[in-house]
Design a protein around this motif. Structure first.
Motif, mmCIF file in Angstrom:
data_model
loop_
_atom_site.group_PDB
_atom_site.id
_atom_site.type_symbol
_atom_site.label_atom_id
_atom_site.label_comp_id
_atom_site.label_asym_id
_atom_site.label_seq_id
_atom_site.Cartn_x
_atom_site.Cartn_y
_atom_site.Cartn_z
ATOM 1 N N GLY A 186 63.718 46.858 97.396
ATOM 2 C CA GLY A 186 64.521 46.756 96.175
ATOM 3 C C GLY A 186 63.644 46.864 94.950
ATOM 4 O O GLY A 186 62.945 47.858 94.752
ATOM 5 N N LEU A 187 63.612 45.814 94.143
ATOM 6 C CA LEU A 187 62.828 45.801 92.908
ATOM 7 C C LEU A 187 61.481 45.113 93.090
ATOM 8 O O LEU A 187 60.666 45.094 92.170
ATOM 9 N N PHE A 188 61.248 44.561 94.277
ATOM 10 C CA PHE A 188 60.063 43.732 94.503
ATOM 11 C C PHE A 188 59.106 44.378 95.502
ATOM 12 O O PHE A 188 59.523 44.929 96.524
ATOM 13 N N THR A 189 57.824 44.278 95.188
ATOM 14 C CA THR A 189 56.827 44.691 96.166
ATOM 15 C C THR A 189 56.676 43.560 97.194
ATOM 16 O O THR A 189 56.966 42.395 96.905
ATOM 17 N N GLU A 190 56.197 43.918 98.378
ATOM 18 C CA GLU A 190 56.062 42.915 99.445
ATOM 19 C C GLU A 190 55.122 41.767 99.067
ATOM 20 O O GLU A 190 55.434 40.603 99.342
ATOM 21 N N PRO A 191 53.962 42.052 98.419
ATOM 22 C CA PRO A 191 53.084 40.927 98.040
ATOM 23 C C PRO A 191 53.776 39.914 97.121
ATOM 24 O O PRO A 191 53.608 38.705 97.288
ATOM 25 N N LEU A 192 54.551 40.405 96.146
ATOM 26 C CA LEU A 192 55.244 39.506 95.229
ATOM 27 C C LEU A 192 56.331 38.722 95.958
ATOM 28 O O LEU A 192 56.451 37.497 95.795
#
Length: 817
Positions: free
Chosen positions: A488-494
């Motif tokens: 979606g709008l988020f990277t996996e690390p975040l």
């Protein structure tokens, strides 16, 4: 034969957007009573009455037909001559009228006129000892609910009416309608504390605790209270029940048992309590900082405190305030946002009790009027937003401008378009007071002034206590997309870090400087896009309300299901705002309270404070918001800040965009890890090599300042030069082009290449009117600046007086920010 008294005139300020003052004859019976700073009733135009403010008394006038003053409304001046002098400076510097300043400064209760609507207060007046005229007005209000002052004048058949209406308001018989409407919006807050009899009798307290010890919930509640309030002071009822994890009914039980007592106050009022002793615990760095500030004040009136986020600047302010008010002087504590004001007041109540007074548009109009009078009577400490600088201070000793870099200190609309930070410098000078500017990210103007030795500079480079500056992580969005690490709008690390912090019961801030669900709705078949008819801007999608809204003029309409142009089901949403972020997070993370903090959810002052309170009390775990999140608020339990698209704030078409970007990202860093825990900020961006992002990564203000100042010097922008922006508006685009080119050409005759434009602004159409802008860059030479301002006023007046250009609106913005 006795000498006839001299003929005297009063130059008065009317609460209107008109240039200059107006002469009125002072009748013989009023001579010696009319004074500068008093309000008088005058007739202006065709039988319209105003409460005007006396500016000067003269014995000559250039006016031919001079009307007399009808009545004196005040027994003593509501404004000092020193404050009137400050108004004169504002009018001259910001090229606005004294009437516009009067409208901005005076509380509504002091600005009576013929069209002011009045209403009867809920009292039984039949048994009161009232005059016939008072009975007439009250009986008329019984029949008609509300009347305006002009109606009251017709009922009483009196030439002068405002003083009479004011006396009825002073008696509590009447109120202004708009005031009552505003008061209804103020919510109530329940506060509780240990019963005062128990607080003063340890044996009785012990007996009560023994009585409830077998009840687990009651015991937990009272023990949590004693832990949080060691001096038995007031606490918000909702905060205590949340912290204790018990229901509100437990509090009711303890109130019935006379263990707790409760009061209910307006949202922006706070209970009185006795401050704890010796609660100011300064670190060695803070103590040294205070000594340096006082040392610098010997040589400089203005000092810039450059303290990193979380360095404890507020404690430094508190110590300095205590020292100043102990000398019998007044202190003004300025904050950029009302939400900040309300948040800080509760904290400052621990140090200052009755000495503290709030002033901003979020308090009721009656309280604003009372605050004005209190300031006039030398009240020691005022905390407020930018309009607080217009209060009638009598003995000002110190002005503190917290978060001095914040653009909210600049008034944009309506006039006067003043910068409270800059105006505060002049106000302090008028009172021979000291001024302290504080920020972790000082504005280039203030830091440049310290470089030029106009201000003193005192650094504070370490955080308070055991807190460390948060770790900054940069995540390249292109690389994350390449390796399929975006959900979606988020990277996996975040996303992983958000979940990890939630398991530790920490709180999280997510930043996106765009409200709504999506900024653009577009048809993939015919390329139609939803635009505002009145403004040059896309309509923003608001999914919760199923509407399209213009964030400029407020126009809204239902969200279409098919393309209005080609009737196909091919509409798509482009981009994202805070509403979409909240929706995605709610789908990915269950059983966690996620709220938004933007102008859609927190438009009212009370609502802003409510959301911040809920977050502070731990009810909200993730807060998604716009730049309102960065406003210097002290969050205890935040360990992570996520920035979803940093590129947006760095590439806005404004010469200050990189400065704003650095300030915003650095301030967001400062919301994390403020109570000893390790904090971090994760920034998602495409252009990870941007110099601002590198400078934020290293918390390096000096590198940013030197680089940005070189850019400003190269292209001649503030603080190297002074800037004046002129915006012309009209509904006829051809007429607008003609007059803007005429004005620019006449300015260029005198000022040459200093004049840029006319050109289309970022928004070329606003509320149905087309716009053109002209910029003037002026070297910092006082004589040239003064001549330029005179030229602008002359041209503006000339165009306004020409019927050919009728309807042209000219907005003058000195030092646009």
């Amino acid at each position: 034969m006795p000498e006839s008294p001299p003929i005297l005139f009063a130059e008065v300020i009317l609460p209107l957007s008109v240039e200059g003052t107006f002469s009125y004859l002072i009748p013989e019976q009023f001579q010696g009573i009319v004074q500068p700073g008093k309000r008088v009733e005058v007739e202006f135009g065709k039988r319209k009455k105003y409460a005007a403010l006396v500016h000067k008394i003269t014995n000559t006038s250039d006016w031919v037909k001079i009307k007399p003053i009808l009545e004196i409304l005040d027994e003593s001046p509501i404004l000092s001559t020193r404050q009137l002098h400050f108004w004169e400076w504002m009018s001259e510097y910001y090229l606005c009228s004294m009437g516009e300043i009067m409208q901005a400064a005076l509380p509504n209760l002091f600005r009576l006129n013929s069209e002011t609507t009045i209403i009867k207060n809920e009292i039984d007046y039949t048994s009161l000892d009232l005059s016939d005229d008072e009975y007439l007005i009250l009986e008329a209000l019984d029949l008609r609910n509300q009347i305006n002052i002009n109606d009251a004048q017709l009922i009483l058949q009196k030439k002068s009416i405002l003083r009479f209406i004011k006396s009825m308001m002073d008696k509590g018989l009447l109120s202004i309608v708009e005031n009552l409407m505003e008061q209804k919006e103020i919510p109530k807050i329940k506060w509780i504390r240990l019963n005062s009899e128990l607080a003063n009798n340890k044996n009785s307290l012990h007996d009560k605790l023994t009585e409830i010890q077998k009840n687990e919930n009651q015991s937990r509640l009272i023990l949590k209270y004693l832990q949080l309030r060691k001096n038995y002071s007031w606490i918000k009822r909702r905060e205590l029940t949340h912290q204790s994890n018990v229901s509100s009914s437990i509090v009711d039980t303890l109130i019935k048992k006379n263990i707790f007592e409760q009061i209910i106050l307006e949202k922006f009022k706070f209970p009185e309590w006795t401050p704890e002793k010796n609660i100011i615990k300064l670190s060695p760095e803070q103590t040294q900082c205070i000594e340096e500030i006082k040392k610098e004040w010997v040589k400089f009136d203005c000092c810039l405190l450059h303290g990193v986020t979380g360095s404890g600047k507020t404690l430094i302010y508190v110590q300095l305030i205590k020292e100043i008010i102990s000398k019998g002087k007044q202190v003004l504590y300025l904050l950029p946002e009302i939400a900040l004001t309300s948040h800080l007041v509760q904290r400052l109540k621990s140090y200052f009790n009755e000495e503290l007074l709030e002033y901003h548009s979020g308090i009721s109009p009656l309280n604003r009027g009372a605050a004005w009078t209190a300031c006039l009577n030398n009240h020691p400490l005022i905390i407020g937003a930018r309009s607080s600088i217009l209060l009638p201070f009598q003995n000002l000793g110190l002005i503190i401008v917290d978060e001095e870099h914040d653009p909210s200190y600049k008034q944009s609309d309506p006039s006067p378009r003043y910068n409270a930070r800059d105006a505060a410098i002049i106000l302090a000078k008028d009172h021979n007071a000291k001024i302290l500017l504080g920020s972790a990210t000082p504005s280039l103007e203030s830091y440049f002034n310290s470089d030029q030795k106009k201000y003193a500079l005192v650094p504070l480079n370490s955080r308070y206590g055991e807190s460390e500056l948060p770790q900054v992580k940069i995540i390249p969005l292109r690389e994350a997309a390449k390796y399929n690490q975006i959900k979606g709008l988020f990277t996996e690390p975040l996303l992983n870090e958000i979940k990890a912090q939630l398991t530790l019961n920490h709180q999280i801030l997510i930043f996106r400087n765009r409200r709504g669900y999506s900024p653009v709705i577009q048809c993939s078949n015919c390329n139609w896009e939803a635009q505002c008819d009145q403004c040059d801007i896309h309509l923003t999608v608001h999914k919760n309300s199923n509407t399209l809204k213009c964030h400029i003029c407020g126009f809204k309409k239902p969200l279409p299901s098919v393309c209005p142009q080609c009737s196909q089901f091919t509409l798509k949403l482009l981009g994202f705002g805070t509403e979409k972020i909240q929706e995605e997070l709610s789908e990915m993370i269950q059983d966690v309270v996620i709220k938004r903090f933007d102008l859609d959810t927190a438009r009212g002052k009370a609502r802003q404070a409510q959301i911040l309170d809920d977050f502070q009390e731990g009810e909200i775990k993730i807060l998604v918001g716009t730049q309102m999140l960065s406003k210097g608020i002290d969050f205890e339990n935040v360990s992570l800040v996520g920035v979803l698209n940093a590129d947006q704030i760095l590439f806005y078409p404004d010469f200050r965009s990189q400065e704003r970007g650095f300030q915003l990202l650095t301030q967001l860093c400062g919301r994390s890890g403020r109570r000893g825990q390790n904090g971090q900020i994760i920034i998602q961006a495409y252009n990870t090599q941007h110099p601002v992002i590198k400078e934020v990564l290293k918390h390096n203000y000096n590198t940013f300042y030197i680089r940005e100042l070189n850019e400003r010097r190269k292209f001649k922008y503030p603080p190297i030069v002074r800037l004046i922006r002129l915006e012309l508006r009209h509904r006829n685009i051809n007429l607008l082009i003609q007059v803007s080119e005429l004005m620019a050409s006449q300015l260029k005759v005198k000022l040459g290449k200093r004049v840029l434009g006319p050109a289309e602004p970022t928004l070329s159409k606003i509320k149905g009117a087309y716009a053109k802008e002209i910029y003037i860059k002026i070297e910092k030479k006082q004589d040239l600046i003064s001549k330029t301002k005179i030229l602008i006023k002359e041209l503006t007046q000339k165009i306004s007086n020409d019927n050919h250009w009728k309807g042209i609106k000219i907005i003058i913005d000195v030092d646009p920010y």
